[in-house]
Enzyme design. Structure first.
Site, PDB file in Angstrom:
ATOM      1  N   PRO A   2       0.815  -1.220   0.000  1.00  0.00           N
ATOM      2  CA  PRO A   2       0.000   0.000   0.000  1.00  0.00           C
ATOM      3  C   PRO A   2       0.847   1.268   0.000  1.00  0.00           C
ATOM      4  O   PRO A   2       1.831   1.370   0.731  1.00  0.00           O
ATOM      5  CB  PRO A   2      -0.822  -0.118   1.288  1.00  0.00           C
ATOM      6  CG  PRO A   2      -0.142  -1.143   2.111  1.00  0.00           C
ATOM      7  CD  PRO A   2       0.629  -2.034   1.201  1.00  0.00           C
ATOM      8  N   GLU A   3       0.463   2.209  -0.858  1.00  0.00           N
ATOM      9  CA  GLU A   3       1.119   3.513  -0.918  1.00  0.00           C
ATOM     10  C   GLU A   3       0.110   4.562  -0.449  1.00  0.00           C
ATOM     11  O   GLU A   3      -0.995   4.235  -0.022  1.00  0.00           O
ATOM     12  CB  GLU A   3       1.610   3.785  -2.341  1.00  0.00           C
ATOM     13  CG  GLU A   3       2.580   2.700  -2.841  1.00  0.00           C
ATOM     14  CD  GLU A   3       3.123   2.977  -4.240  1.00  0.00           C
ATOM     15  OE1 GLU A   3       3.250   4.158  -4.621  1.00  0.00           O
ATOM     16  OE2 GLU A   3       3.399   2.003  -4.957  1.00  0.00           O
ATOM     17  N   HIS A  93      -4.355 -14.835  11.089  1.00  0.00           N
ATOM     18  CA  HIS A  93      -3.366 -13.742  11.044  1.00  0.00           C
ATOM     19  C   HIS A  93      -3.942 -12.392  11.456  1.00  0.00           C
ATOM     20  O   HIS A  93      -3.459 -11.357  11.044  1.00  0.00           O
ATOM     21  CB  HIS A  93      -2.728 -13.618   9.653  1.00  0.00           C
ATOM     22  CG  HIS A  93      -2.145 -14.898   9.162  1.00  0.00           C
ATOM     23  ND1 HIS A  93      -1.038 -15.476   9.735  1.00  0.00           N
ATOM     24  CD2 HIS A  93      -2.535 -15.728   8.159  1.00  0.00           C
ATOM     25  CE1 HIS A  93      -0.762 -16.611   9.108  1.00  0.00           C
ATOM     26  NE2 HIS A  93      -1.650 -16.790   8.157  1.00  0.00           N
ATOM     27  N   LYS A 155      22.145  15.309  -5.746  1.00  0.00           N
ATOM     28  CA  LYS A 155      21.893  13.868  -5.543  1.00  0.00           C
ATOM     29  C   LYS A 155      22.247  13.105  -6.808  1.00  0.00           C
ATOM     30  O   LYS A 155      21.623  13.304  -7.856  1.00  0.00           O
ATOM     31  CB  LYS A 155      20.420  13.631  -5.206  1.00  0.00           C
ATOM     32  CG  LYS A 155      20.133  13.572  -3.712  1.00  0.00           C
ATOM     33  CD  LYS A 155      18.791  12.878  -3.478  1.00  0.00           C
ATOM     34  CE  LYS A 155      18.279  13.043  -2.079  1.00  0.00           C
ATOM     35  NZ  LYS A 155      19.062  12.411  -1.053  1.00  0.00           N
TER      36      LYS A 155
END
Ligand code: ZN
Length: 281
Positions: A2-3, A93, A155
């Site tokens: 999940p984002e 679970h 970067k």
């Protein structure tokens, strides 16, 4: 995994059942997931009234009356199940169970146990070790081209990897980074240090639009479609590039004229990147 949009959708689902409700039973069914459950979690939840929710990156904060917040992270495969209370219900679970005063049952299910739960004082949420280092929220006014540019100066990693770094921007993962880079027409291989300036000016709105569309899809999944097991957050969404290797890309139609060989896939830092090699530069 999940984002941000999936987490936002899960949070909205939790809010519909838990906001302004009192928790009448809470049970922790094992000592740990990714980390140990915090001591006193059951006692803190039992009898507590839920007064609000907040999302920060991929974390959910459930705020309780009395000044404590429960921090939830879904990890790789964590799921939240919501349904009416049934006697002797056993779910494999299910590591944390909550029952509300109006007869709903919320379960945190996570077979792989990469998820986590913690307690933090609400006033100290942003100082929690998992939240303190997070970069700006991409849908907030804090996330601007200037802020992104400053984070990427010098970067020498690919922009794909830089955007997965939660200190640069919070909440993105593999799927939405691929989608946002496609939308901004920026190559995932481009060095992050070349993004500051005009490209950051394209990338910030691309990230926002990508996330906003997915959140809208998640919201409509909550409204329109109640899954039989009450699972939240894993909605169907039409990706433009993610998982579409070899398919035609929407910017390169017709393909002969455009010279596009379809959506490509490369592996960066051990994870698949999907992109259009013709238009993403
Ligand atoms: Zn293309």
């Amino acid at each position: 995994m999940p984002e941000l949009p999936e987490v936002e959708t899960v949070m909205c689902g939790l809010r519909t059942r838990l906001q302004e409700r009192t928790i009448v039973r809470a049970a922790v069914n094992r000592p740990d997931m990714r980390w140990a459950f915090p001591p006193g979690l059951e006692q803190r939840l039992n009898g507590a009234r839920v007064i609000g929710f907040r999302r920060r990156g991929k974390y959910i904060l459930m705020r309780l009356a009395g000044g404590w917040s429960v921090l939830l992270h879904l990890g790789m495969s964590g799921r939240i199940l919501i349904g009416p209370l049934r006697p002797n219900q056993l779910v494999p679970h299910e590591h944390l169970e909550i029952e509300t005063d109006d007869g709903w049952r919320i379960g945190f299910v996570d077979p792989r146990r990469f998820g986590s739960v913690d307690l933090v004082k609400t006033v100290d949420e942003d100082r929690h070790r998992l939240l303190a280092e997070l970069g700006p929220e991409p849908l907030s006014g804090e996330f601007t081209p200037a802020v992104l540019s400053a984070a990427l100066v010098g970067k020498r990693t690919p922009i794909k990897a830089a955007l997965l770094d939660q200190r640069v921007v919070a909440g993105l993962g593999n799927i939405y980074v691929c989608e946002a880079l496609f939308r901004a027409a920026i190559s995932p291989r481009r060095l992050a240090q070349t993004i500051p300036g005009a490209r950051a000016g394209r990338l910030v709105p691309a990230i926002r639009a990508t996330l906003a569309e997915a959140i809208a899809a998640g919201g409509s999944s909550l409204r329109d479609y109640v899954q039989p097991d009450g699972e939240l957050g894993y909605f169907q969404h039409a990706w433009k590039v993610y998982g579409r290797e070899g398919e035609r890309c929407e910017r390169c139609v017709p393909p002969i004229e455009a010279g596009c060989s379809g959506i490509g896939r490369i592996v960066q830092s051990g994870r698949s990147t999907f992109f259009c090699a013709r238009t993403q530069r």
